[in-house]
Scaffold this active site. Structure first.
Site, PDB file in Angstrom:
ATOM      1  N   ARG A 144       0.861  -1.189   0.000  1.00 37.48           N
ATOM      2  CA  ARG A 144       0.000   0.000   0.000  1.00 37.48           C
ATOM      3  C   ARG A 144       0.896   1.238   0.000  1.00 37.48           C
ATOM      4  O   ARG A 144       1.912   1.282   0.706  1.00 37.48           O
ATOM      5  CB  ARG A 144      -0.883   0.034   1.246  1.00 37.48           C
ATOM      6  CG  ARG A 144      -1.642  -1.239   1.527  1.00 37.48           C
ATOM      7  CD  ARG A 144      -2.881  -1.392   0.651  1.00 37.48           C
ATOM      8  NE  ARG A 144      -3.472  -2.711   0.820  1.00 37.48           N
ATOM      9  CZ  ARG A 144      -4.260  -3.052   1.849  1.00 37.48           C
ATOM     10  NH1 ARG A 144      -4.543  -2.155   2.762  1.00 37.48           N
ATOM     11  NH2 ARG A 144      -4.750  -4.272   1.923  1.00 37.48           N
ATOM     12  N   HIS A 188     -13.611 -13.887   3.925  1.00 37.40           N
ATOM     13  CA  HIS A 188     -12.234 -13.407   4.051  1.00 37.40           C
ATOM     14  C   HIS A 188     -11.882 -13.471   5.534  1.00 37.40           C
ATOM     15  O   HIS A 188     -12.661 -13.010   6.370  1.00 37.40           O
ATOM     16  CB  HIS A 188     -12.108 -11.959   3.575  1.00 37.40           C
ATOM     17  CG  HIS A 188     -12.658 -11.694   2.210  1.00 37.40           C
ATOM     18  ND1 HIS A 188     -11.863 -11.275   1.158  1.00 37.40           N
ATOM     19  CD2 HIS A 188     -13.923 -11.764   1.713  1.00 37.40           C
ATOM     20  CE1 HIS A 188     -12.626 -11.095   0.089  1.00 37.40           C
ATOM     21  NE2 HIS A 188     -13.875 -11.383   0.403  1.00 37.40           N
TER      22      HIS A 188
END
Length: 698
Positions: free
Chosen positions: A397, A551
């Site tokens: 990121r 998830h």
């Protein structure tokens, strides 16, 4: 009597008149519905403050703000002219009150800075989890030496008891006002960031006027004396490193001085536990600018901790029926466009890599699209489900440089990631099992104080993918599972969902009372849908069906989690996790040969061991072992050599006396097998959230 200072020149006196509806107009009956089920009826114009006064003088004194039909409002806000209206008055005891106080104190701090310095440009001043800050552009830099003067001026403003007045203005008039006030940041923000707003609001206390959506306490006098400036740092306008550099002044405030002192004491304790300092002192990790900001280099001792955690988790995954996979660190941009990660989070991702053949690649921001393609690599039957794919996958990121923080905010990190593909009938059982695994992992680390935050979508936001009815079903399923598990504390927060589905986050309280969002489990009907990846399995009716996706990451980021662990344990890890479990200390050269034999046998027994055979006094060796936070020291003297024993010294409990070597090894192995955690102290410290705070500023 409240004294109001209006120091604006006559040009602005007319411009800044309160624009809320006049309360002199005749109204029909207003019926106020209160939280306790009671009602109040008014045949005259009333504000929230009038309502508080009507209920009682004590409530009027304690009231900070109000919630009118679900939205926060100032006490000065008028209630609707007629009909039923639900109102809850916020007092100092309510959880929302502290953020309102701090936001108001941020305005007072900005006013004080402007009184003391010329040419101050105001940026933003939001609340945070532990306080607030305000960003300024000044001709001369601020330093901690300026704090006493700023705090003294703030105290004067509090004593002046200035009313917080809300002023609503059309956009064009607001821009004109900000230009007259020479506040260019505010002009730009109205023109760009608020371009879709027809009206904006300001707040004024005395001569100070600021663009702000509110809400605020009634007057500066309510702020009291329990505030403190904490630090000053650099920042950029709107977080853009290419824009003007600003100064960020951090501070905090409470309703009570005792609460302030307790908070400051926790901050001091947090400084002692700073993972950046401990990581350096204990040789756990390093960051080198030649490698890059926000990129962790794991040193051998830190790598031991990470590997031990990974080995533990891999064992749990095998036991629970997961299959390990590996995926590359890059993928085609198209993959992340299909998933939605690229358009939704493009600002926080590294720029695409353009290839000569025209293809574009992206550093992997998430593992889930890769796992989806593994699921899709071959036909699936309902008999194959659930499919559970796990990977310690590294993702990237692009965090702003000012947001990086050691291991807890980085640009490259590894997730203990897994994705489950199941039928709708299997959702409840699989989601429950994921919650149970996260609980077990946290329990093994002594992190027993946590709450579960259910993140649901905000129906008014456009950031979520999928149909509303699908979201409603997923949220209902998630909530039903969590409610059936009797979790220690559970809350629902609108707007905290992932863009593709609702989630359950574990918010863990460390041993000095700070909260960290760690493990997460997310339910997803959208990425497997025909609108995204069009996943299928053949059902018992021999026709295609869409699987549901879960998830799951019990720890989240390995970097962030271990950074939190360092601070939680203050570097003193439990035996099963400690990079150095035993240190052998010799009293003199006469016992060195036996000491080296003990060291070798401990290593053969699988214990992480070192030996200190230096020719220095035993006291110095023990002191070094304590400083290095080694859980156990085996002291070897001539008597131990002659009798085949070791004298155990416990880091926490001191001298434990002599014991046979086999008994000593058995003792340590038992503690390791049980994953015993004995280090956590002060388990009753009050919680202080470290998650992001709400920003009240425009």
């Amino acid at each position: 009597m409240r004294r109001r200072q209006i120091r604006l020149n006559s040009l602005y006196s007319h411009e800044l008149k309160q624009t809320s509806p006049s309360l002199s107009l005749p109204l029909e009956m207003t019926n106020v519905l209160l939280p306790d089920g009671s009602q109040r009826h008014f045949d005259r114009p009333v504000t929230c403050r009038d309502l508080a006064a009507d209920i009682g003088a004590g409530l009027l004194k304690a009231a900070v703000a109000a919630v009118v039909e679900g939205d926060q409002a100032d006490l000065s806000a008028p209630l609707p002219a007629e009909g039923d209206v639900r109102v809850r008055l916020i007092t100092k005891r309510d959880p929302e009150a502290l953020a309102i106080l701090r936001h108001s104190t941020a305005h007072v701090m900005a006013q004080a800075v402007m009184r003391l310095h010329k040419g101050v440009q105001l940026a933003f001043g939001p609340t945070t989890a532990g306080g607030f800050y305000y960003d300024f552009a000044l001709e001369e830099p601020l330093s901690e030496e300026d704090f006493p003067a700023i705090e003294a001026e703030m105290a004067k403003i509090v004593k002046e008891d200035l009313e917080f007045e809300r002023i609503n203005k059309p956009r064009d008039e607001a821009i004109t006002l900000c230009r007259e006030l020479a506040q260019e940041f505010k002009v730009e923000h109205i023109e760009t960031g608020l371009s879709d707003q027809s009206h904006v609001s300001f707040y004024r206390q005395g001569e100070f006027v600021d663009l702000c959506r509110g809400v605020h306490v009634p007057s500066t006098g309510m702020i009291g004396k329990a505030f403190k400036l904490l630090s000053v740092a650099g920042a950029y306008w709107k977080g853009d490193a290419n824009r003007q550099q600003l100064q960020r002044l951090y501070a905090t405030a409470f309703f009570d001085k005792k609460d302030l002192q307790e908070h400051l004491a926790r901050l001091e304790e947090a400084k002692k536990r700073d993972h950046r300092e401990l990581g350096k002192r204990l040789d756990l990790f390093t960051i080198d600018q030649k490698v890059g900001s926000g990129l962790i280099l794991w040193l051998p001792k830190g790598a031991v901790i990470r590997q031990t955690l990974e080995d533990y988790l891999k064992g749990e995954l095998r036991r629970r029926g997961y299959e390990s996979v590996y995926t590359p660190n890059i993928g085609r941009v198209e993959l992340y466009e299909i998933s939605g990660h690229y358009p939704y989070y493009s600002d926080s991702q590294f720029a695409p890599i353009d290839m000569e053949d025209g293809e574009r690649y992206l550093l992997k921001p998430m593992n889930c699209p890769h796992h989806i393609m593994i699921y899709k690599a071959k036909p699936r039957s309902y008999r194959d489900l659930p499919v559970r794919l796990a990977e310690f996958g590294t993702v990237y990121r692009y965090e702003q440089s000012g947001e990086l923080n050691g291991m807890t905010r980085v640009r490259g990190f590894t997730q203990d990631d897994a994705h489950l593909f199941c039928t709708e009938d299997q959702v409840a059982g699989e989601f429950r099992a994921c919650i149970e695994m996260t609980q077990e992992v946290l329990r093994s680390l002594g992190m027993d104080r946590y709450r579960v935050r259910l993140g649901f979508r905000d129906p008014t936001s456009d950031k979520y993918v999928g149909r509303p009815e699908v979201w409603d079903r997923a949220e209902a399923e998630l909530q039903a599972v969590c409610e059936s598990m009797n979790l220690p504390e559970m809350s629902i927060e609108q707007g905290e969902a992932a863009f593709y589905g609702p989630k359950a986050d574990f918010v863990v309280t460390d041993c000095i009372g700070r909260e960290w969002q760690l493990g997460t489990v997310q339910l997803d009907y959208n990425l497997p849908s025909k609108d995204r990846f069009d996943l299928e399995y053949i059902g018992p009716d021999n026709t295609p069906h869409q699987p549901v996706m879960i998830h799951r990451a019990p720890l989240g980021s390995m970097e962030r989690f271990i950074g939190v662990l360092i601070e939680h344990f203050a570097g003193a890890f439990p035996l099963w996790l400690a990079p150095e479990q035993v240190r052998v200390l010799t009293v003199s050269e006469k016992s060195e040969a036996y000491g080296r034999e003990v060291e070798a046998k401990l290593k053969e027994a699988g214990l992480r061991t070192t030996g200190d055979f230096r020719g220095v006094k035993l006291g110095a060796k023990i002191r070094d072992g304590q400083v290095d936070l080694v859980p156990y020291m085996f002291v070897i003297g001539e008597k131990d050599r002659d009798e085949g024993t070791v004298t155990i010294r416990d880091r926490l409990e001191g001298d434990q006396g002599a014991m046979s070597f086999d008994a000593a090894v058995a003792k340590l192995r038992e503690e390791i097998a049980a994953r015993t955690v004995r280090q956590v102290a002060d388990a009753q410290a009050p919680a202080v959230s470290l998650s992001a705070g709400a920003e009240n500023e425009y």
